[in-house]
Motif scaffolding. Sequence first.
Motif, PDB file in Angstrom:
ATOM      1  N   LEU A   1     -12.143  -6.533  -0.919  1.00  0.00           N
ATOM      2  CA  LEU A   1     -11.269  -6.459   0.259  1.00  0.00           C
ATOM      3  C   LEU A   1     -11.300  -7.778   1.021  1.00  0.00           C
ATOM      4  CD1 LEU A   1     -11.984  -3.026   2.014  1.00  0.00           C
ATOM      5  CD2 LEU A   1     -10.062  -3.637   0.538  1.00  0.00           C
TER       6      LEU A   1
ATOM      7  N   LEU B   1      -7.179   0.250  -3.938  1.00  0.00           N
ATOM      8  CA  LEU B   1      -7.761  -0.331  -2.724  1.00  0.00           C
ATOM      9  C   LEU B   1      -8.975   0.498  -2.295  1.00  0.00           C
ATOM     10  CD1 LEU B   1      -6.765  -2.724  -1.011  1.00  0.00           C
ATOM     11  CD2 LEU B   1      -5.527  -1.104   0.414  1.00  0.00           C
ATOM     12  N   SER B   2      -8.808   1.791  -2.328  1.00  0.00           N
ATOM     13  CA  SER B   2      -9.878   2.705  -1.944  1.00  0.00           C
ATOM     14  C   SER B   2     -11.056   2.621  -2.925  1.00  0.00           C
ATOM     15  CB  SER B   2      -9.291   4.119  -1.898  1.00  0.00           C
ATOM     16  OG  SER B   2     -10.285   5.074  -1.721  1.00  0.00           O
ATOM     17  N   LEU B   3     -10.750   2.515  -4.222  1.00  0.00           N
ATOM     18  CA  LEU B   3     -11.817   2.419  -5.234  1.00  0.00           C
ATOM     19  C   LEU B   3     -12.596   1.119  -5.080  1.00  0.00           C
ATOM     20  CD1 LEU B   3      -9.800   3.803  -8.281  1.00  0.00           C
ATOM     21  CD2 LEU B   3     -11.942   4.787  -7.428  1.00  0.00           C
TER      22      LEU B   3
ATOM     23  N   LEU C   1      -2.846   2.314  -3.531  1.00  0.00           N
ATOM     24  CA  LEU C   1      -3.673   2.880  -2.457  1.00  0.00           C
ATOM     25  C   LEU C   1      -5.013   3.339  -3.030  1.00  0.00           C
ATOM     26  CD1 LEU C   1      -3.109   3.205   0.526  1.00  0.00           C
ATOM     27  CD2 LEU C   1      -1.876   5.298   0.030  1.00  0.00           C
ATOM     28  N   ARG C   2      -4.969   3.971  -4.191  1.00  0.00           N
ATOM     29  CA  ARG C   2      -6.216   4.418  -4.828  1.00  0.00           C
ATOM     30  C   ARG C   2      -7.065   3.233  -5.264  1.00  0.00           C
ATOM     31  NH1 ARG C   2      -6.142   8.575  -9.319  1.00  0.00           N
ATOM     32  NH2 ARG C   2      -8.207   9.059  -8.479  1.00  0.00           N
TER      33      ARG C   2
ATOM     34  N   ALA D   1     -12.969  -0.596  -2.325  1.00  0.00           N
ATOM     35  CA  ALA D   1     -13.754  -0.500  -1.085  1.00  0.00           C
ATOM     36  C   ALA D   1     -14.966   0.400  -1.254  1.00  0.00           C
ATOM     37  CB  ALA D   1     -12.865   0.020   0.041  1.00  0.00           C
ATOM     38  N   ALA D   2     -14.824   1.461  -2.045  1.00  0.00           N
ATOM     39  CA  ALA D   2     -15.918   2.424  -2.205  1.00  0.00           C
ATOM     40  C   ALA D   2     -16.927   1.982  -3.266  1.00  0.00           C
ATOM     41  CB  ALA D   2     -15.343   3.799  -2.575  1.00  0.00           C
TER      42      ALA D   2
ATOM     43  N   ILE E   1       0.836  -1.220   0.000  1.00  0.00           N
ATOM     44  CA  ILE E   1       0.000   0.000   0.000  1.00  0.00           C
ATOM     45  C   ILE E   1       0.868   1.265   0.000  1.00  0.00           C
ATOM     46  CG2 ILE E   1      -2.044  -1.079   0.994  1.00  0.00           C
ATOM     47  CD1 ILE E   1      -1.300   0.103   3.690  1.00  0.00           C
ATOM     48  N   GLY E   2       2.183   1.103  -0.068  1.00  0.00           N
ATOM     49  CA  GLY E   2       3.081   2.264  -0.094  1.00  0.00           C
ATOM     50  C   GLY E   2       3.333   2.735  -1.511  1.00  0.00           C
ATOM     51  N   GLU E   3       2.301   2.733  -2.321  1.00  0.00           N
ATOM     52  CA  GLU E   3       2.394   3.129  -3.725  1.00  0.00           C
ATOM     53  C   GLU E   3       1.065   3.789  -4.065  1.00  0.00           C
ATOM     54  OE1 GLU E   3       2.753   3.349  -7.835  1.00  0.00           O
ATOM     55  OE2 GLU E   3       1.107   2.363  -6.787  1.00  0.00           O
ATOM     56  N   PRO E   4       1.097   5.017  -4.596  1.00  0.00           N
ATOM     57  CA  PRO E   4      -0.142   5.788  -4.746  1.00  0.00           C
ATOM     58  C   PRO E   4      -1.239   5.086  -5.547  1.00  0.00           C
ATOM     59  CG  PRO E   4       1.772   7.195  -5.148  1.00  0.00           C
ATOM     60  CD  PRO E   4       2.287   5.790  -5.016  1.00  0.00           C
TER      61      PRO E   4
ATOM     62  N   LEU F   1      -7.403  -4.868   6.550  1.00  0.00           N
ATOM     63  CA  LEU F   1      -6.979  -3.488   6.834  1.00  0.00           C
ATOM     64  C   LEU F   1      -7.151  -3.162   8.319  1.00  0.00           C
ATOM     65  CD1 LEU F   1      -8.371  -1.560   3.721  1.00  0.00           C
ATOM     66  CD2 LEU F   1      -6.025  -2.309   4.161  1.00  0.00           C
ATOM     67  N   ASP F   2      -8.195  -3.713   8.932  1.00  0.00           N
ATOM     68  CA  ASP F   2      -8.387  -3.493  10.374  1.00  0.00           C
ATOM     69  C   ASP F   2      -7.236  -4.105  11.169  1.00  0.00           C
ATOM     70  OD1 ASP F   2     -10.793  -2.067  10.222  1.00  0.00           O
ATOM     71  OD2 ASP F   2     -11.951  -3.907  10.044  1.00  0.00           O
TER      72      ASP F   2
END
Lengths: 119, 119
Positions: free
Chosen positions: A101, A48-50, A45-46, A52-53, A39-42, A106-107
């Motif tokens: 996910l 993963l966020s996409l 990270l996006r 999840a959303a 997750i240390g790569e932009p 992540l938790d």
Amino acid sequence: MTTVLPVLDLGSDLCCAPIVRDAMSAQDAANLALKFKAIGEPTRLRLLSLVAAHDGAEACVCDLTEPVNLSQGTVSHHLKVLVDAGLLTRSKRGTWSFYALVPGALDNLADILRTPAAQ
Amino acid sequence: MTTVLPVLDLGSDLCCAPIVRDAMSAQDAANLALKFKAIGEPTRLRLLSLVAAHDGAEACVCDLTEPVNLSQGTVSHHLKVLVDAGLLTRSKRGTWSFYALVPGALDNLADILRTPAAQ
């Protein structure tokens, strides 16, 4: 304090004790670093966020290429890194791969970063 | 859902919204990835843990070289990456540099990773 914590499996979602409670063993650090590096790569990270959303917290590669403006090959590569790190699952339906996910992954990382006083 | 979140300062401890609540902007992702990349390396993860577990949650470089079995130069390099990422502070006293956790920095990362249902 340099307590050596139990060595846990690479894929275990229960790894590790909170980072600020005890000094971390080399094995635990190696396992955990793989996840944080993922997750240390932009873009990852996006992605993963996409995922999840997205509706149902699951997304097809075909949903993800346009928001990050990258080719399907590049997006698939980044998604594979996240799957290998135990953060996403992949399931194939028809011609597309769907990503979701891993519940609790992540938790679990959050628990490791949280300082005991703030828990 | 592709809400673009406010762009926050690189060093802000308040960056960003939880990763699984909204899709993340490119700028937020870049800022956050720097922090996760800093801890996505086994030695740096151990150093962070060693500093936190040390008496007073502060440690001298001279306390850290032996546990990770690396030269002072290598350890200092890794510590600088953690300072640059906003996770450690450095203060010089006499001939030694002392490192301490930035208050709230790891908790902020934990908040970003935590899924809303688990908060």
